[in-house]
Every structure is written in C-alpha cells, then in structure tokens.
Write a protein that holds these residues in place. Sequence first.
Motif, PDB file in Angstrom:
ATOM      1  N   LEU A  73       0.832  -1.205   0.000  1.00  0.00           N
ATOM      2  CA  LEU A  73       0.000   0.000   0.000  1.00  0.00           C
ATOM      3  C   LEU A  73       0.868   1.257   0.000  1.00  0.00           C
ATOM      4  O   LEU A  73       0.579   2.226  -0.709  1.00  0.00           O
ATOM      5  CB  LEU A  73      -0.928  -0.020   1.218  1.00  0.00           C
ATOM      6  N   GLU A  74       1.949   1.254   0.768  1.00  0.00           N
ATOM      7  CA  GLU A  74       2.878   2.392   0.762  1.00  0.00           C
ATOM      8  C   GLU A  74       3.440   2.631  -0.628  1.00  0.00           C
ATOM      9  O   GLU A  74       3.552   3.775  -1.087  1.00  0.00           O
ATOM     10  CB  GLU A  74       4.026   2.145   1.739  1.00  0.00           C
ATOM     11  N   LEU A  75       3.828   1.558  -1.293  1.00  0.00           N
ATOM     12  CA  LEU A  75       4.361   1.689  -2.649  1.00  0.00           C
ATOM     13  C   LEU A  75       3.301   2.266  -3.584  1.00  0.00           C
ATOM     14  O   LEU A  75       3.599   3.162  -4.390  1.00  0.00           O
ATOM     15  CB  LEU A  75       4.825   0.324  -3.166  1.00  0.00           C
ATOM     16  N   ALA A  76       2.070   1.782  -3.476  1.00  0.00           N
ATOM     17  CA  ALA A  76       0.978   2.293  -4.313  1.00  0.00           C
ATOM     18  C   ALA A  76       0.767   3.788  -4.085  1.00  0.00           C
ATOM     19  O   ALA A  76       0.520   4.547  -5.040  1.00  0.00           O
ATOM     20  CB  ALA A  76      -0.307   1.519  -4.022  1.00  0.00           C
ATOM     21  N   LEU A  77       0.880   4.212  -2.840  1.00  0.00           N
ATOM     22  CA  LEU A  77       0.763   5.647  -2.533  1.00  0.00           C
ATOM     23  C   LEU A  77       1.902   6.434  -3.157  1.00  0.00           C
ATOM     24  O   LEU A  77       1.684   7.507  -3.729  1.00  0.00           O
ATOM     25  CB  LEU A  77       0.752   5.853  -1.011  1.00  0.00           C
ATOM     26  N   GLU A  78       3.121   5.900  -3.050  1.00  0.00           N
ATOM     27  CA  GLU A  78       4.288   6.627  -3.549  1.00  0.00           C
ATOM     28  C   GLU A  78       4.258   6.814  -5.056  1.00  0.00           C
ATOM     29  O   GLU A  78       4.717   7.846  -5.556  1.00  0.00           O
ATOM     30  CB  GLU A  78       5.575   5.902  -3.141  1.00  0.00           C
TER      31      GLU A  78
ATOM     32  N   LEU B 108      -4.624  -0.966  -6.385  1.00  0.00           N
ATOM     33  CA  LEU B 108      -3.861  -1.909  -5.574  1.00  0.00           C
ATOM     34  C   LEU B 108      -4.672  -3.189  -5.495  1.00  0.00           C
ATOM     35  O   LEU B 108      -5.849  -3.161  -5.128  1.00  0.00           O
ATOM     36  CB  LEU B 108      -3.621  -1.342  -4.176  1.00  0.00           C
ATOM     37  N   ILE B 109      -4.041  -4.306  -5.858  1.00  0.00           N
ATOM     38  CA  ILE B 109      -4.709  -5.601  -5.832  1.00  0.00           C
ATOM     39  C   ILE B 109      -3.937  -6.517  -4.890  1.00  0.00           C
ATOM     40  O   ILE B 109      -2.767  -6.829  -5.134  1.00  0.00           O
ATOM     41  CB  ILE B 109      -4.785  -6.236  -7.237  1.00  0.00           C
ATOM     42  N   ILE B 110      -4.569  -6.908  -3.791  1.00  0.00           N
ATOM     43  CA  ILE B 110      -3.946  -7.810  -2.825  1.00  0.00           C
ATOM     44  C   ILE B 110      -4.574  -9.185  -2.998  1.00  0.00           C
ATOM     45  O   ILE B 110      -5.787  -9.356  -2.836  1.00  0.00           O
ATOM     46  CB  ILE B 110      -4.125  -7.292  -1.389  1.00  0.00           C
ATOM     47  N   ILE B 111      -3.745 -10.158  -3.352  1.00  0.00           N
ATOM     48  CA  ILE B 111      -4.223 -11.504  -3.665  1.00  0.00           C
ATOM     49  C   ILE B 111      -3.880 -12.427  -2.502  1.00  0.00           C
ATOM     50  O   ILE B 111      -2.718 -12.539  -2.104  1.00  0.00           O
ATOM     51  CB  ILE B 111      -3.567 -12.024  -4.961  1.00  0.00           C
ATOM     52  N   LYS B 112      -4.899 -13.075  -1.967  1.00  0.00           N
ATOM     53  CA  LYS B 112      -4.748 -13.935  -0.794  1.00  0.00           C
ATOM     54  C   LYS B 112      -4.967 -15.400  -1.160  1.00  0.00           C
ATOM     55  O   LYS B 112      -5.804 -15.714  -2.013  1.00  0.00           O
ATOM     56  CB  LYS B 112      -5.759 -13.538   0.288  1.00  0.00           C
TER      57      LYS B 112
ATOM     58  N   PRO C 279     -14.353  -2.706  -5.628  1.00  0.00           N
ATOM     59  CA  PRO C 279     -13.335  -2.099  -4.746  1.00  0.00           C
ATOM     60  C   PRO C 279     -13.774  -2.186  -3.296  1.00  0.00           C
ATOM     61  O   PRO C 279     -14.957  -2.091  -2.975  1.00  0.00           O
ATOM     62  CB  PRO C 279     -13.275  -0.643  -5.235  1.00  0.00           C
ATOM     63  N   ILE C 280     -12.815  -2.366  -2.424  1.00  0.00           N
ATOM     64  CA  ILE C 280     -13.122  -2.526  -1.002  1.00  0.00           C
ATOM     65  C   ILE C 280     -13.272  -1.159  -0.329  1.00  0.00           C
ATOM     66  O   ILE C 280     -12.614  -0.188  -0.713  1.00  0.00           O
ATOM     67  CB  ILE C 280     -12.035  -3.383  -0.311  1.00  0.00           C
ATOM     68  N   LEU C 281     -14.152  -1.090   0.661  1.00  0.00           N
ATOM     69  CA  LEU C 281     -14.405   0.147   1.398  1.00  0.00           C
ATOM     70  C   LEU C 281     -13.668   0.120   2.735  1.00  0.00           C
ATOM     71  O   LEU C 281     -13.282  -0.941   3.233  1.00  0.00           O
ATOM     72  CB  LEU C 281     -15.906   0.318   1.634  1.00  0.00           C
ATOM     73  N   TYR C 282     -13.550   1.297   3.353  1.00  0.00           N
ATOM     74  CA  TYR C 282     -12.793   1.411   4.598  1.00  0.00           C
ATOM     75  C   TYR C 282     -13.351   0.511   5.701  1.00  0.00           C
ATOM     76  O   TYR C 282     -12.599  -0.160   6.407  1.00  0.00           O
ATOM     77  CB  TYR C 282     -12.750   2.863   5.077  1.00  0.00           C
ATOM     78  N   ARG C 283     -14.663   0.482   5.843  1.00  0.00           N
ATOM     79  CA  ARG C 283     -15.255  -0.340   6.925  1.00  0.00           C
ATOM     80  C   ARG C 283     -14.931  -1.823   6.721  1.00  0.00           C
ATOM     81  O   ARG C 283     -14.759  -2.570   7.693  1.00  0.00           O
ATOM     82  CB  ARG C 283     -16.765  -0.113   7.020  1.00  0.00           C
TER      83      ARG C 283
ATOM     84  N   PHE D 138      -5.192   6.544   0.594  1.00  0.00           N
ATOM     85  CA  PHE D 138      -5.136   6.014  -0.771  1.00  0.00           C
ATOM     86  C   PHE D 138      -6.487   6.198  -1.436  1.00  0.00           C
ATOM     87  O   PHE D 138      -7.482   5.624  -1.013  1.00  0.00           O
ATOM     88  CB  PHE D 138      -4.741   4.536  -0.740  1.00  0.00           C
ATOM     89  N   LYS D 139      -6.542   6.999  -2.480  1.00  0.00           N
ATOM     90  CA  LYS D 139      -7.815   7.353  -3.107  1.00  0.00           C
ATOM     91  C   LYS D 139      -8.160   6.479  -4.307  1.00  0.00           C
ATOM     92  O   LYS D 139      -9.273   6.556  -4.836  1.00  0.00           O
ATOM     93  CB  LYS D 139      -7.790   8.825  -3.549  1.00  0.00           C
ATOM     94  N   ALA D 140      -7.225   5.667  -4.758  1.00  0.00           N
ATOM     95  CA  ALA D 140      -7.489   4.813  -5.919  1.00  0.00           C
ATOM     96  C   ALA D 140      -8.182   3.525  -5.483  1.00  0.00           C
ATOM     97  O   ALA D 140      -8.345   3.250  -4.300  1.00  0.00           O
ATOM     98  CB  ALA D 140      -6.188   4.510  -6.656  1.00  0.00           C
TER      99      ALA D 140
END
Length: 211
Positions: free
Chosen positions: A133-138, A144-148, A163-167, A189-191
Amino acid sequence: NCFIVNIMNIFKVGGSIFREKELLSCLKLLLSFNVKGAVVTGGGNFREQVRICQKKYKFDDLAAHNMSILSMIQNSYIVESLFKNKTKFFRHPGELRDVLKHNNFGIWQPYDKLTYFETNDSNWNVTSDSLALELALEVNAASLIIIKACKVPGVSSFGPIKPILYREVKRLANLGIIDSHFPRSFKLFKARTYILPLSNLKNLNKNKLLI
C-alpha cells in the motif's frame, strides 16, 4: 513525490500463495494481463521461519522486521527467475518509470525498508500488505490488488469484484486477513483497492477492472 499518474497497478502476491501448488498458475495469469504493473511478494515460508526463530532465540522485533523484508526479497527472486522475459527488478519507486518502459511488470525488492533503528513500522503490525500500500501511494497507482491464498470474508471467491471500502478494510484487519497498520494508510489512498482470494483473480481482467 508521485511520478506516475494512474497508469499502473500494484499486485501484492500473498506470501501464503508461495506455499501453494497454484503459485505458477497465479503468476502466469497475473503476468498475462495486458497492463503495466509492479509485483510485491509476501514473505511466505521464509517469513514463517523468522517467527519460529524469534520465538526460539528471543531476538527483538527490529531484527525480525529486517529478516521479514529479506524474506520478501527472497520470494521476488522466484518470480524473476520464472519470468525473466516479462519482468525486471526495481528497488526504489523512482526506478519504476524506466522499468515499465521496457517491461510490463516490475518486481519490487524493498531494500529501502531495511533499517538499523527501531521505527513505528519495524514490528509485526506492518506486513507486506502495508508495504504494498505504501508503494501504491508513492507511485500514485491506479489500483492496488492484494491476492490472498485464503478466502476473504465478504468477497466472492468466484463472482463479481468490487473495490473494497474502509469499513471492510477495518473488518479484515480485525480478522487478521490484513495487518493492523493497513487501515491507517488506506485512508490516504484514493485509488481502487481490491482484496481478493486467488480463486477470483481471473475476474479482474475479465471484468476490465485494470488500467
């Protein structure tokens, strides 16, 4: 400083996927997407050995943090070795522009995250999810896609992806699916951010959710 404006995607490949037989098919699918992106690797088995050794030898979290960063770097070598013709390493966000001129995908080696001094981030509350996430911000990434490897509560294993929401991020942090530091940075992160199980990765491209 942001130097890339909404033209690329950050893909975080969970460390647990490096323990699965689906690793190769996951990487092949991801790298087949006709997009520009950077791959962030989790630590997987190497990181688990850090936990085991810390429990045994009682070294501090600063040492464990640095060893965990190195575990991410170890897995990055696996990806590059398997896909040399499609990928190239980068260490600093500022190098990514040049990498993407000649390759569709850069592979991040986060040597910059190694530190000799304790910080708020040099502990188990910050994992490769937050670093991605830090890299995506920079780099001001488009998504940003996080694959689990595991199921993600509230996210379909095969159906439509949103897209996922904050809650929802807060809930996943409380469940231990992502680290506890992630929600704080997520506010900045706004994207678009997607946290999805490996089984649903193919729908990202099918549904034209990538740039």
